[in-house]
Design a protein around this motif. Structure first.
Motif, mmCIF file in Angstrom:
data_model
loop_
_atom_site.group_PDB
_atom_site.id
_atom_site.type_symbol
_atom_site.label_atom_id
_atom_site.label_comp_id
_atom_site.label_asym_id
_atom_site.label_seq_id
_atom_site.Cartn_x
_atom_site.Cartn_y
_atom_site.Cartn_z
ATOM 1 N N SER A 49 -25.705 -14.431 49.515
ATOM 2 C CA SER A 49 -27.139 -14.245 49.701
ATOM 3 C C SER A 49 -27.441 -13.206 50.763
ATOM 4 O O SER A 49 -28.421 -12.494 50.700
ATOM 5 C CB SER A 49 -27.807 -15.571 50.065
ATOM 6 O OG SER A 49 -27.170 -16.177 51.163
ATOM 7 N N GLN A 92 -26.696 -22.112 54.834
ATOM 8 C CA GLN A 92 -27.477 -20.927 54.541
ATOM 9 C C GLN A 92 -26.674 -19.780 53.940
ATOM 10 O O GLN A 92 -27.231 -18.760 53.613
ATOM 11 C CB GLN A 92 -28.246 -20.457 55.765
ATOM 12 C CG GLN A 92 -27.439 -20.025 56.927
ATOM 13 C CD GLN A 92 -28.304 -20.147 58.170
ATOM 14 O OE1 GLN A 92 -28.813 -21.212 58.499
ATOM 15 N NE2 GLN A 92 -28.523 -19.055 58.830
ATOM 16 N N ARG A 94 -24.990 -18.756 50.781
ATOM 17 C CA ARG A 94 -24.905 -19.178 49.398
ATOM 18 C C ARG A 94 -24.329 -18.042 48.561
ATOM 19 O O ARG A 94 -24.583 -16.880 48.833
ATOM 20 C CB ARG A 94 -26.301 -19.545 48.867
ATOM 21 C CG ARG A 94 -26.970 -20.665 49.630
ATOM 22 C CD ARG A 94 -26.180 -21.960 49.506
ATOM 23 N NE ARG A 94 -26.847 -23.032 50.216
ATOM 24 C CZ ARG A 94 -27.803 -23.796 49.700
ATOM 25 N NH1 ARG A 94 -28.213 -23.590 48.466
ATOM 26 N NH2 ARG A 94 -28.344 -24.759 50.410
ATOM 27 N N HIS B 18 -26.213 -6.922 36.758
ATOM 28 C CA HIS B 18 -25.386 -5.907 37.420
ATOM 29 C C HIS B 18 -24.252 -5.519 36.491
ATOM 30 O O HIS B 18 -23.557 -6.376 35.965
ATOM 31 C CB HIS B 18 -24.792 -6.447 38.728
ATOM 32 C CG HIS B 18 -23.794 -5.498 39.352
ATOM 33 N ND1 HIS B 18 -24.178 -4.409 40.093
ATOM 34 C CD2 HIS B 18 -22.442 -5.456 39.324
ATOM 35 C CE1 HIS B 18 -23.103 -3.748 40.519
ATOM 36 N NE2 HIS B 18 -22.040 -4.364 40.060
ATOM 37 N N ALA B 42 -30.834 -7.138 45.932
ATOM 38 C CA ALA B 42 -30.463 -7.220 44.516
ATOM 39 C C ALA B 42 -29.815 -8.561 44.216
ATOM 40 O O ALA B 42 -28.720 -8.849 44.672
ATOM 41 C CB ALA B 42 -29.517 -6.081 44.149
ATOM 42 N N LEU B 43 -30.525 -9.393 43.478
ATOM 43 C CA LEU B 43 -29.991 -10.685 43.042
ATOM 44 C C LEU B 43 -29.578 -10.506 41.583
ATOM 45 O O LEU B 43 -30.430 -10.329 40.710
ATOM 46 C CB LEU B 43 -31.070 -11.756 43.220
ATOM 47 C CG LEU B 43 -30.595 -13.201 43.384
ATOM 48 C CD1 LEU B 43 -31.746 -14.110 43.759
ATOM 49 C CD2 LEU B 43 -29.871 -13.729 42.192
ATOM 50 N N ASN B 44 -28.273 -10.540 41.359
ATOM 51 C CA ASN B 44 -27.766 -10.164 40.042
ATOM 52 C C ASN B 44 -27.583 -11.379 39.132
ATOM 53 O O ASN B 44 -26.944 -12.346 39.506
ATOM 54 C CB ASN B 44 -26.444 -9.423 40.203
ATOM 55 C CG ASN B 44 -26.617 -8.136 40.997
ATOM 56 O OD1 ASN B 44 -27.634 -7.445 40.846
ATOM 57 N ND2 ASN B 44 -25.671 -7.825 41.847
ATOM 58 N N HIS B 47 -22.774 -10.253 36.031
ATOM 59 C CA HIS B 47 -21.881 -9.239 36.602
ATOM 60 C C HIS B 47 -20.908 -8.859 35.516
ATOM 61 O O HIS B 47 -19.964 -9.595 35.252
ATOM 62 C CB HIS B 47 -21.102 -9.784 37.796
ATOM 63 C CG HIS B 47 -21.973 -10.507 38.775
ATOM 64 N ND1 HIS B 47 -22.125 -11.860 38.776
ATOM 65 C CD2 HIS B 47 -22.752 -10.038 39.767
ATOM 66 C CE1 HIS B 47 -22.980 -12.207 39.723
ATOM 67 N NE2 HIS B 47 -23.370 -11.132 40.344
ATOM 68 N N THR B 96 -18.945 -12.124 34.476
ATOM 69 C CA THR B 96 -19.474 -13.479 34.603
ATOM 70 C C THR B 96 -20.997 -13.449 34.602
ATOM 71 O O THR B 96 -21.613 -12.455 34.956
ATOM 72 C CB THR B 96 -19.018 -14.117 35.931
ATOM 73 O OG1 THR B 96 -19.380 -13.247 37.009
ATOM 74 C CG2 THR B 96 -17.523 -14.340 35.957
ATOM 75 N N GLU B 102 -26.876 -21.120 40.338
ATOM 76 C CA GLU B 102 -26.378 -20.104 41.277
ATOM 77 C C GLU B 102 -27.512 -19.203 41.756
ATOM 78 O O GLU B 102 -27.575 -18.822 42.924
ATOM 79 C CB GLU B 102 -25.257 -19.280 40.634
ATOM 80 C CG GLU B 102 -23.906 -20.017 40.645
ATOM 81 C CD GLU B 102 -22.867 -19.407 39.712
ATOM 82 O OE1 GLU B 102 -21.731 -19.880 39.743
ATOM 83 O OE2 GLU B 102 -23.207 -18.476 38.944
ATOM 84 N N ASP B 105 -29.442 -21.174 44.207
ATOM 85 C CA ASP B 105 -28.670 -21.307 45.445
ATOM 86 C C ASP B 105 -28.790 -20.057 46.315
ATOM 87 O O ASP B 105 -28.958 -20.151 47.534
ATOM 88 C CB ASP B 105 -27.181 -21.523 45.120
ATOM 89 C CG ASP B 105 -26.851 -22.992 44.967
ATOM 90 O OD1 ASP B 105 -27.761 -23.824 45.178
ATOM 91 O OD2 ASP B 105 -25.710 -23.304 44.628
ATOM 92 N N ILE B 106 -28.649 -18.934 45.686
ATOM 93 C CA ILE B 106 -28.724 -17.679 46.457
ATOM 94 C C ILE B 106 -30.118 -17.565 47.081
ATOM 95 O O ILE B 106 -30.261 -17.215 48.257
ATOM 96 C CB ILE B 106 -28.456 -16.474 45.544
ATOM 97 C CG1 ILE B 106 -27.018 -16.527 45.029
ATOM 98 C CG2 ILE B 106 -28.792 -15.178 46.265
ATOM 99 C CD1 ILE B 106 -26.122 -15.394 45.468
ATOM 100 N N ASP B 108 -32.144 -20.018 47.796
ATOM 101 C CA ASP B 108 -32.224 -21.013 48.879
ATOM 102 C C ASP B 108 -31.570 -20.466 50.151
ATOM 103 O O ASP B 108 -32.055 -20.703 51.262
ATOM 104 C CB ASP B 108 -31.514 -22.316 48.473
ATOM 105 C CG ASP B 108 -32.331 -23.111 47.472
ATOM 106 O OD1 ASP B 108 -33.508 -22.756 47.253
ATOM 107 O OD2 ASP B 108 -31.789 -24.068 46.906
ATOM 108 N N GLY B 109 -30.460 -19.768 49.978
ATOM 109 C CA GLY B 109 -29.792 -19.167 51.125
ATOM 110 C C GLY B 109 -30.714 -18.203 51.856
ATOM 111 O O GLY B 109 -30.775 -18.184 53.095
ATOM 112 N N LEU B 110 -31.466 -17.415 51.092
ATOM 113 C CA LEU B 110 -32.420 -16.493 51.722
ATOM 114 C C LEU B 110 -33.516 -17.270 52.453
ATOM 115 O O LEU B 110 -33.894 -16.937 53.584
ATOM 116 C CB LEU B 110 -33.047 -15.569 50.668
ATOM 117 C CG LEU B 110 -32.087 -14.620 49.949
ATOM 118 C CD1 LEU B 110 -32.838 -13.807 48.890
ATOM 119 C CD2 LEU B 110 -31.415 -13.667 50.935
#
Lengths: 396, 396
Positions: A49, A92, A94, B18, B42-44, B47, B96, B102, B105-106, B108-110
């Motif tokens: 993240s 935090q 992720r 991506h 960039a949230l991919n 991939h 993938t 996922e 989750d990413i 949430d990390g932000l």
């Protein structure tokens, strides 16, 4: 303002980390090389993240110890806990890591579609020994494909392992790097990584020179740059020392450039350095007419300060300092707003501060964010570095 | 040459695919927005090794059917097989997909690191209905965070679903998009996607206008641009039709721009259009002084051709045509080299052709590669579009 790219069409495979927020790893390197006209294929070793994926390897604790103006302020930084996988502070961070198999699979996909015509490879952070090995296999394959055309493939390897006396990867990553070094054309270790790879403790310029000589002769690495050298903590400058070996006997040609140490911690500067180096070294080697030679090595008659590697480093460091100075100014403006604003959202700076829990953590994160390298807003400094620094020959 | 970014600091969250090799999805969009000065996270969503990740959804078969100058040449293109997961041809698509979890989750990390200060969201290809829903949840969260500051968050949604009469996603993606449309500020469907979302068959300008009206009023989408409209196959121009609704009654203000249809198939042009639109719409809305209004909607008194959306579209299309013309010229040079060189490696063009197996496939892939949009080499065209096109009011 010249808007022609500095180098002709160049295809680069970049293997490093991807983070969603923050300019580190491939997120930094890809943009810098693209901005300078390269076609970049980004093969990402991790997808996290944010910058703080480094938490997991303990780097942040290390970062914090190197911050001059701020103290470690939240409990994530206890060294042992910061290295453990399940510490609550990790919530935090992720994202996912690519396995060595996934990296190989993606590369196989490129091979099967004949998309392997890379002029250069830039490899950075790999999460473990297996992925380091996978990168080595890819590099060897690309090298093999260029066998009949010397100089048509060039590998810049940044052996990301640790800093300031400490590893932030597992110990088995060190021998993994040692096993692939021989295929690299240029490596970019920092002082600690140069010590680790050479096995020679670096406490003086002569010992640094010995380490570089050892890497030239033992691993036959033609070009080496050791970044961020600070032999005495009080020194207000950072030294960058590089060398291209003499083709006849692999002895070093050492040059040194000193730059002012900026009073600010930045992330991603190693990735920025490596990406700029890809472009500027290619440019300098094209100018010197050596890109049709194996590993772009200049003849024995070329002096240290006339090396394309030295010319490239001068430009790279000028671009970096210009961008980092502007980043620091912007950070100072933001942090001033953050202090004035006190609690709550400081709308002018966009920095969130305060809140009813974890204020120390919020502040730390706000400060980290304020120091994000302002690379997209200062592309002109990438394109047009001032003539600021001049390499001098290092006599030891 | 003005080197100042067209817009002030702008943070964009970009959620799309991506690919390692080739300029499509986030690989295209991220660079274009960064080159114009945006900070892009960039949230991919996937991939993959290359452009041809689209194989898997059957798109390539579709692309091939739209190629004017080349025929489908390898067996991957049988429609039913191209949609099956285990066809051997798929071996070359590696990589993938991110699951909806996922992606959440990413994000949430932000959130946990207070890194949600995005000015804009650009969302593109999502692999399935669950990930479309996950994007909708992120958009609603960002919208909610901007509640007290109208106009401080803006979502550009490209509802990637299909083209030319055919879906290349699962059918359940359509209701997923319909369920999130209401939160979007600007949507960028192509003609088929506009039909699919509105339920209105588009066979004429009046039916297109009806579809846009329906999307304005049913989903309360303030800005709509329908791209790549070709109502008659023989038409040598493509039409782009847009509208910003009148705030008082949600009726459309329709404008049209025509551009020459280039005789070449390019990938990633939708992503390029969307990314340029993020920057140019923000620029035009800042000039018009409407960015402090909800969804940046101009007052009823502003005519269709004076809309910031129309001004932005003019610049976006000029940049695109300039880059695509240069791409086509470069492709033609490469393909000429490929034809002259015959079998083996054509070193001047860097295009691999021939070989002892699958020559048709090699040739197809070489042609695809030669048509990669040359965006990094033509940044000046992104920065400085010529004044080429003028929107006219669409009377229906």
């Amino acid at each position: 303002m010249n808007f022609e790219p500095a180098i002709p069409e160049t295809k680069v495979l970049a293997i490093a980390s991807h983070v969603v927020y923050g300019y580190v790893g491939n997120t930094m390197a890809t943009f810098v090389m693209q901005a300078l006209g390269c076609d970049v294929a980004a093969l990402n070793t991790v997808h996290f993240s944010m910058l703080h994926f480094y938490f997991e390897s303990g780097l942040l604790e290390l970062l914090c110890s190197s911050l001059s103006s701020t103290q470690p302020i939240f409990n994530l930084f206890e060294p042992t806990e910061a290295c453990a996988g399940n510490h609550t502070g990790y919530r935090q961070v992720r994202g996912t890591k690519a396995s060595a198999q996934e990296i190989r699979d993606i590369y196989d996909g490129l091979c099967q579609s004949y998309l392997t015509d890379f002029d250069m490879l830039l490899s950075g952070y790999s999460p473990n020994a297996e992925t380091v090995q996978a990168v080595g296999v890819i590099a060897r394959d690309l090298r093999f494909r260029s066998t009949n055309k010397p100089g048509s493939f060039f590998w810049v390897l940044d052996p990301v392992m640790g800093d300031q006396g400490r590893l932030y990867v597992n110990e088995d990553v060190v021998p993994a790097y040692k096993s692939i070094l021989r295929d690299a054309d240029l490596i970019l270790p920092n002082q600690f990584e140069a010590e680790t790879l050479s096995g020679i403790p670096i406490h003086s310029l002569p010992s640094l020179a010995t380490a570089i000589s050892m890497l030239h002769t033992t691993y036959l690495i033609p070009h080496i740059i050791v970044t961020s050298i600070r032999l005495t903590p009080s020194n207000p400058t950072l030294s960058i020392i590089g060398s291209t070996f003499r083709p006849s006997n692999h002895t070093p040609r050492l040059f040194k450039i000193e730059v002012p140490a900026l009073p600010c911690f930045f992330s991603g500067t190693g990735d920025m350095f490596a990406a700029l180096m890809v472009v500027r070294l290619r440019e300098a080697c094209l100018e010197a007419g050596v890109t049709d030679r194996k590993s772009w090595v200049s003849g024995d008659d070329v002096s240290a300060t006339e090396l394309p590697l030295a010319k490239a480093t001068e430009k790279v460091l000028a671009s970096m300092q210009m961008v980092l100075e502007k980043t620091m100014q912007a950070r100072d403006r933001k942090l001033a707003g953050l202090t004035e604003g006190g609690k709550g959202m400081s709308s002018s700076s966009g920095v969130e501060v305060g809140g009813d829990d974890g204020e120390g953590k919020r502040r730390y994160l706000a400060e980290t964010k304020a120091a994000e390298v302002r690379v997209v807003r200062n592309v002109r400094d990438l394109w047009c570095p001032e003539e600021r620094y001049e390499a001098c020959e290092l006599q030891v």
